[in-house]
Design a protein around this motif. Structure first.
Motif: not given
Length: 258
Positions: A13, A15, A43, A47-51, A73-74
């Motif tokens: 993923a 991120t 999104t 790209i997943d926003v995790r925080e 994160y990436t």
């Protein structure tokens, strides 16, 4: 299984975290409009926003947050603190986080002179040309003062309109993944009416994220059931099951793409 679903299993993923910098956000004087925009934008490109975090204009706290997030994160996207005033300390904090020097960048000065007359380029405005060593500039077509990227940290303005054009300019340079697809079932019932069955459905479809979000409309309670996945086949199967579940509970559910 679809080809994209197979790819999603093979590829890690991509991120991200969003770091909002500024006392004015924490005091409530300024309402943040950047986190939601960045999350939706990223999104859409996979790209997943995790925080997301908000920190004050305190160098130590900015440094600590940047170093923690960039290791996890990436990408890290920061907003705020790159203007001309004394409390715009983001660039210095980023340089410290990466342990590099910072100084006036001739490329940034040239950009500012596209917008500002040489005689108006005072010391305060020149602060916006201070860039950490080794950083790449991010073009700002509105006010010309650039953002910058160093390592996996993308540093952007806090003003939403300027942040948005900076994001447009940096996005083509980013590694992206397979975008998440979502579908929504609108149910004219309370969450508690379907919670148990919905939990069982979620267990049967581990490749799909299923969330429930209550609302009230015209004095009536309802629930939006949002299904998200990178696997289109798995998403369709879960959607059909959830729609059928709602049909059993509510006589006339309304389902729609979202």
């Amino acid at each position: 299984m679809t080809e994209s679903a197979e790819d999603a299993k093979l590829l890690p993923a991509v991120t991200a975290a969003v770091l909002v910098i500024g006392d004015e956000i924490l005091s409530g004087r300024t309402k943040d409009r950047n986190i939601g925009y960045i999350a939706e934008y990223l999104t859409a490109i996979g790209i997943d926003v995790r925080e997301a975090r908000v920190v004050p204009d305190v160098e130590e706290e900015i440094v600590d947050a940047v170093n923690a997030l960039r290791a996890r994160y990436t990408y890290v996207f920061t907003t705020g603190g790159i203007g001309p005033t004394h409390d715009d300390i983001t660039a210095d904090a980023i340089a410290r986080a990466f342990d590099v020097s910072i100084g006036e960048d001739p490329r940034a000065i040239a950009m500012l002179l596209e917008y500002i007359r040489p005689e108006d380029l005072n010391d305060a405005r020149r602060r916006m040309a201070r860039i950490p060593e080794g950083a790449r500039l991010i073009v700002n077509p509105i006010s010309k003062a650039p953002g910058f990227r160093i390592g996996n940290v993308i540093v952007m303005a806090g003003i939403p309109a300027i942040m948005q054009v900076m994001l447009d300019n940096v996005a083509p340079q980013l590694t992206t993944g397979i975008p998440i697809i979502s579908r929504t079932v609108r149910a004219s019932c309370r969450e508690g009416d379907i919670a148990a069955d919905l939990g069982l459905a979620a267990q049967r479809h581990p490749a799909v994220s299923i969330g429930s979000y209550p609302f009230m409309e015209d004095g009536q309670y309802g629930t939006h059931l949002v299904l998200r996945s990178r696997d289109t086949q798995a998403l369709e199967e879960a959607y059909n099951e959830v729609a059928a579940l709602v049909a059993r509970v509510v006589p006339t559910p309304t389902a729609r793409l979202a």
